[in-house]
Write an enzyme that holds these catalytic residues in place. Structure first.
Site, PDB file in Angstrom:
ATOM      1  N   SER A   7      17.071 -16.181 -23.639  1.00 51.49           N
ATOM      2  CA  SER A   7      17.265 -14.698 -23.741  1.00 51.49           C
ATOM      3  C   SER A   7      18.070 -14.239 -25.137  1.00 51.49           C
ATOM      4  CB  SER A   7      17.766 -14.186 -22.331  1.00 51.49           C
ATOM      5  OG  SER A   7      18.208 -12.940 -22.400  1.00 51.49           O
ATOM      6  N   ASP A  34      14.648  -9.037 -23.010  1.00 48.42           N
ATOM      7  CA  ASP A  34      15.382  -8.144 -21.889  1.00 48.42           C
ATOM      8  C   ASP A  34      15.131  -6.722 -22.311  1.00 48.42           C
ATOM      9  OD1 ASP A  34      15.740 -10.194 -19.757  1.00 48.42           O
ATOM     10  OD2 ASP A  34      17.215 -10.750 -21.153  1.00 48.42           O
ATOM     11  N   MET A  36      15.613  -2.865 -21.046  1.00 45.92           N
ATOM     12  CA  MET A  36      16.172  -2.270 -19.808  1.00 45.92           C
ATOM     13  C   MET A  36      16.284  -0.675 -20.140  1.00 45.92           C
ATOM     14  SD  MET A  36      19.337  -4.593 -19.044  1.00 45.92           S
ATOM     15  CE  MET A  36      19.361  -6.605 -19.102  1.00 45.92           C
ATOM     16  N   HIS A  65      10.624  -9.000 -20.620  1.00 50.48           N
ATOM     17  CA  HIS A  65      10.864  -8.755 -19.242  1.00 50.48           C
ATOM     18  C   HIS A  65      11.175  -7.307 -18.862  1.00 50.48           C
ATOM     19  CE1 HIS A  65      14.292  -9.812 -15.952  1.00 50.48           C
ATOM     20  NE2 HIS A  65      13.275  -8.878 -15.339  1.00 50.48           N
ATOM     21  N   MET A  67      12.783  -4.564 -17.677  1.00 50.07           N
ATOM     22  CA  MET A  67      13.469  -3.664 -16.294  1.00 50.07           C
ATOM     23  C   MET A  67      13.607  -2.388 -16.412  1.00 50.07           C
ATOM     24  SD  MET A  67      16.058  -7.106 -16.467  1.00 50.07           S
ATOM     25  CE  MET A  67      15.743  -7.387 -18.045  1.00 50.07           C
ATOM     26  N   MET A 136      14.258 -13.509 -10.129  1.00 50.74           N
ATOM     27  CA  MET A 136      15.367 -13.311 -10.706  1.00 50.74           C
ATOM     28  C   MET A 136      16.674 -13.952  -9.698  1.00 50.74           C
ATOM     29  SD  MET A 136      15.537 -11.488 -13.356  1.00 50.74           S
ATOM     30  CE  MET A 136      17.336 -11.369 -13.496  1.00 50.74           C
ATOM     31  N   GLY A 141      20.197  -6.869 -15.130  1.00 58.65           N
ATOM     32  CA  GLY A 141      21.265  -5.751 -15.931  1.00 58.65           C
ATOM     33  C   GLY A 141      22.198  -6.464 -16.896  1.00 58.65           C
ATOM     34  N   PHE A 142      22.666  -7.712 -16.849  1.00 62.56           N
ATOM     35  CA  PHE A 142      23.607  -8.040 -17.655  1.00 62.56           C
ATOM     36  C   PHE A 142      23.320  -9.869 -17.882  1.00 62.56           C
ATOM     37  CE2 PHE A 142      25.050  -4.389 -15.558  1.00 62.56           C
ATOM     38  CZ  PHE A 142      25.434  -3.661 -16.826  1.00 62.56           C
ATOM     39  N   GLY A 143      23.704 -10.220 -18.926  1.00 58.99           N
ATOM     40  CA  GLY A 143      23.935 -11.769 -19.058  1.00 58.99           C
ATOM     41  C   GLY A 143      25.303 -12.108 -18.618  1.00 58.99           C
ATOM     42  N   GLY A 144      25.280 -13.697 -18.507  1.00 59.25           N
ATOM     43  CA  GLY A 144      26.508 -14.095 -18.251  1.00 59.25           C
ATOM     44  C   GLY A 144      27.064 -14.118 -16.712  1.00 59.25           C
ATOM     45  N   ASP A 174      15.368 -16.671 -13.995  1.00 55.20           N
ATOM     46  CA  ASP A 174      16.248 -16.098 -14.832  1.00 55.20           C
ATOM     47  C   ASP A 174      17.364 -15.547 -14.107  1.00 55.20           C
ATOM     48  OD1 ASP A 174      17.021 -14.305 -16.599  1.00 55.20           O
ATOM     49  OD2 ASP A 174      15.354 -12.680 -16.820  1.00 55.20           O
ATOM     50  N   GLY A 196      20.308 -17.423 -21.272  1.00 56.91           N
ATOM     51  CA  GLY A 196      21.074 -16.751 -22.450  1.00 56.91           C
ATOM     52  C   GLY A 196      22.213 -17.032 -22.730  1.00 56.91           C
ATOM     53  N   SER A 197      23.318 -16.840 -21.795  1.00 55.74           N
ATOM     54  CA  SER A 197      24.658 -17.127 -22.520  1.00 55.74           C
ATOM     55  C   SER A 197      24.938 -18.775 -22.517  1.00 55.74           C
ATOM     56  CB  SER A 197      25.560 -16.689 -21.158  1.00 55.74           C
ATOM     57  OG  SER A 197      25.565 -16.901 -20.009  1.00 55.74           O
TER      58      SER A 197
HETATM   59  C1  DX5 Z   1      19.662 -10.211 -16.935  1.00 55.82           C
HETATM   60  C2  DX5 Z   1      18.459 -10.695 -17.773  1.00 55.82           C
HETATM   61  C3  DX5 Z   1      18.627 -12.220 -18.022  1.00 55.82           C
HETATM   62  C4  DX5 Z   1      19.834 -12.624 -18.798  1.00 55.82           C
HETATM   63  C5  DX5 Z   1      20.152 -14.058 -18.632  1.00 55.82           C
HETATM   64  O1  DX5 Z   1      19.313  -9.238 -16.144  1.00 55.82           O
HETATM   65  O2  DX5 Z   1      17.237 -10.684 -17.154  1.00 55.82           O
HETATM   66  O3  DX5 Z   1      17.420 -12.575 -18.900  1.00 55.82           O
HETATM   67  O4  DX5 Z   1      19.581 -12.458 -20.325  1.00 55.82           O
HETATM   68  O5  DX5 Z   1      21.330 -14.427 -19.017  1.00 55.82           O
HETATM   69  P1  DX5 Z   1      22.196 -15.458 -18.360  1.00 55.82           P
HETATM   70  O6  DX5 Z   1      21.496 -16.848 -18.657  1.00 55.82           O
HETATM   71  O7  DX5 Z   1      23.721 -15.564 -19.160  1.00 55.82           O
HETATM   72  O8  DX5 Z   1      22.248 -15.369 -16.997  1.00 55.82           O
HETATM   73 ZN    ZN Z   2      15.510 -11.296 -18.249  1.00 56.19          ZN
END
Ligand code: DX5
Ligand code: ZN
Length: 220
Positions: A7, A34, A36, A65, A67, A136, A141-144, A174, A196-197
């Site tokens: 991601s 992603d 958003m 994706h 959102m 999901m 909404g956020f990575g990590g 995801d 992602g992270s």
């Molecule tokens: C969150 C995103 C994910 C996110 C995953 O809303 O849909 O795709 O980037 O990041 P990690 O792998 O860090 O959870």
């Molecule tokens: Zn995603």
């Protein structure tokens, strides 16, 4: 067989070309993007112009994706911008049959994305119109964020639901996937693994993708 879909949300946006080159070198075949809108989720990221640029820069499949609210208004535009896969949230679309069909008609794979607290029963009528389901494993909404453990059971049940209907639907997962839990999600039935992270935070994305591919390989 499973694949890693890095991601780019966790990449350095000023160096996206380097980021995609390194994940491709590490063995990634899918690039997860992603999108958003600040309404469906409390964050704003990137949109069509970035997908158009990515299309010119990579041969990897581009997995968008969405959102966003009213994804039916934009889904085909993402296909036209170069996306190979487009997922829309079932919670955001009252007309998901129409949206999925329009994505397929435009020549891309159509996906249904589903939030952690949304029941699989909501997929009942729509499943047959999707090429993949994105489960999901964090609140979008956020990575990590931290992986929600009940997602594993959800993937298992979804896999069973797909098998019972003799469908070819693939499962994508995801959120919160890393080298520690990837084997479990693959074993549960996920085939497209977003990370992602775990890919970008360590500063060596190609190695991280290789590491995930290695850790996810379930030996029987
Ligand atoms: C969150 C995103 C994910 C996110 C995953 O809303 O849909 O795709 O980037 O990041 P990690 O792998 O860090 O959870
Ligand atoms: Zn995603």
């Amino acid at each position: 067989m499973f694949e890693i879909a890095p991601s780019i949300l966790s990449a350095d946006f000023t160096r996206l070309a380097d980021a995609i080159e390194s994940v491709e070198a590490g063995g990634a075949k899918v690039l997860h993007v992603d999108v958003m809108d600040g309404h469906f989720v409390p964050n704003i990221t990137i949109g069509l112009p970035v997908v158009r640029s990515l299309r010119k820069a990579t041969r990897m499949s581009i997995d968008t994706h969405l959102m966003i609210e009213e994804p039916g208004r934009y889904a085909v535009q993402f296909v036209d911008a170069g996306a190979d896969m487009v997922s829309v949230h079932i919670e955001a679309d009252a007309h998901i049959h129409r949206t999925l069909t329009s994505i397929r008609d435009a020549g891309a794979k159509a996906g249904i994305a589903i939030n952690p607290a949304t029941s699989l029963s909501t997929l009942d009528e729509a499943l047959g119109y999707a090429d993949f389901v994105l489960v999901m494993s964090v609140n979008p909404g956020f990575g990590g964020q931290r992986f929600i453990p009940s997602s594993l059971e959800k993937v298992r049940r979804l896999k069973q639901m797909i098998a019972e209907r003799s469908l070819e639907t693939r499962i994508e997962i995801d959120g919160g996937i890393d080298a520690e839990n990837i084997a479990e999600v693959v074993e549960a039935g996920a085939e497209i693994i977003v990370a992602g992270s775990a890919v970008f935070d360590g500063g060596a994305p190609a190695d991280a993708v290789r590491g995930l591919l290695d850790s996810g390989t379930v030996w029987v």
